[in-house]
Design an enzyme around this catalytic site. Structure first.
Site, PDB file in Angstrom:
ATOM      1  N   LYS A 156     -18.358  33.487   8.049  1.00  0.00           N
ATOM      2  CA  LYS A 156     -16.967  33.747   7.691  1.00  0.00           C
ATOM      3  C   LYS A 156     -16.538  35.138   8.165  1.00  0.00           C
ATOM      4  CE  LYS A 156     -13.961  34.755   3.800  1.00  0.00           C
ATOM      5  NZ  LYS A 156     -13.865  34.942   2.332  1.00  0.00           N
ATOM      6  N   ASP A 200     -12.537  30.103   3.822  1.00  0.00           N
ATOM      7  CA  ASP A 200     -12.620  30.716   2.497  1.00  0.00           C
ATOM      8  C   ASP A 200     -12.197  29.688   1.458  1.00  0.00           C
ATOM      9  OD1 ASP A 200      -9.870  30.540   2.691  1.00  0.00           O
ATOM     10  OD2 ASP A 200      -9.487  32.613   2.128  1.00  0.00           O
TER      11      ASP A 200
END
Length: 206
Positions: free
Chosen positions: A117, A137
């Site tokens: 991420k 997310d």
């Protein structure tokens, strides 16, 4: 719901290049993204002003006292491990990468506290490298499930599924647009479906 319809609709509302973190260069973006785990961008931006004023680059942060960094970022979740990570990230980039922040996934995820991420955020927004991966997310996971693109809460699995569904040229757009829409309209507890531009076609509303 077709992802191109989602992108076209959300582009009418949001700037797809906008992210919540405030940064001046790739160094600040990398550190801020690491700090943003399990906390809000607003808090990160607040402590970031102080942190980057005192430690404006890798060299300064690498020699910082751990306790001093902890004191600056103490209002963030997981601040103890984050303080260690950002210092060690700086040290590792100086020692292993000649002081140059890596611009590829394989090297970025070698850094302490940096997962896919964080790496995707840095590559997409810091280096303008698109088509490497999708930032996933909690907002992206939630909306992707509500749109019936996926049926999974695991970030890695969601990313892989989205990468198979969505054309590479839209990966940055879809990420930033979903995050913005998730924050403002398609919220976790009480989604504002009555005010949503996607409500007529959203499978979670129909």
């Amino acid at each position: 719901m077709d992802y191109k319809y989602v992108i076209k609709s959300l582009r009418e509302l949001y700037d797809e290049n906008e992210i919540g973190l405030i940064y001046n260069d790739v160094f600040e973006l990398l550190i801020a993204t690491v700090l943003s785990a399990q906390t809000t961008d607003q808090k990160v931006n607040k402590v970031g002003k102080v942190l980057f004023k005192k430690y404006p680059d890798l060299e300064n942060l690498a020699i910082a006292r751990l306790q001093d960094v902890k004191e600056i970022i103490k209002e963030l979740g997981l601040f103890n491990i984050k303080a260690k990570n950002i210092i060690n990230i700086s040290k590792m980039i100086l020692s292993d990468f000649e002081g140059i922040i890596p611009d590829n996934m394989n090297d970025l995820i070698k850094l302490p506290g940096v997962g896919r991420k964080t790496a995707n955020v840095v590559l997409t927004n810091g280096f303008s490298k698109y088509g490497v991966g999708i930032v996933v997310d909690t907002h992206v996971i939630r909306l992707s499930n509500r749109f019936n693109w996926v049926n999974d809460d695991n970030a890695s699995k969601v990313e892989k599924k989205l990468m198979n569904i969505i054309d590479k040229r839209y990966w940055k757009s879809i990420t930033n647009l979903l995050i913005l829409h998730g924050r403002k309209i398609c919220k976790a507890k009480i989604p504002q479906c009555n005010n949503c531009i996607l409500s007529l076609k959203c499978p979670s509303v129909i």
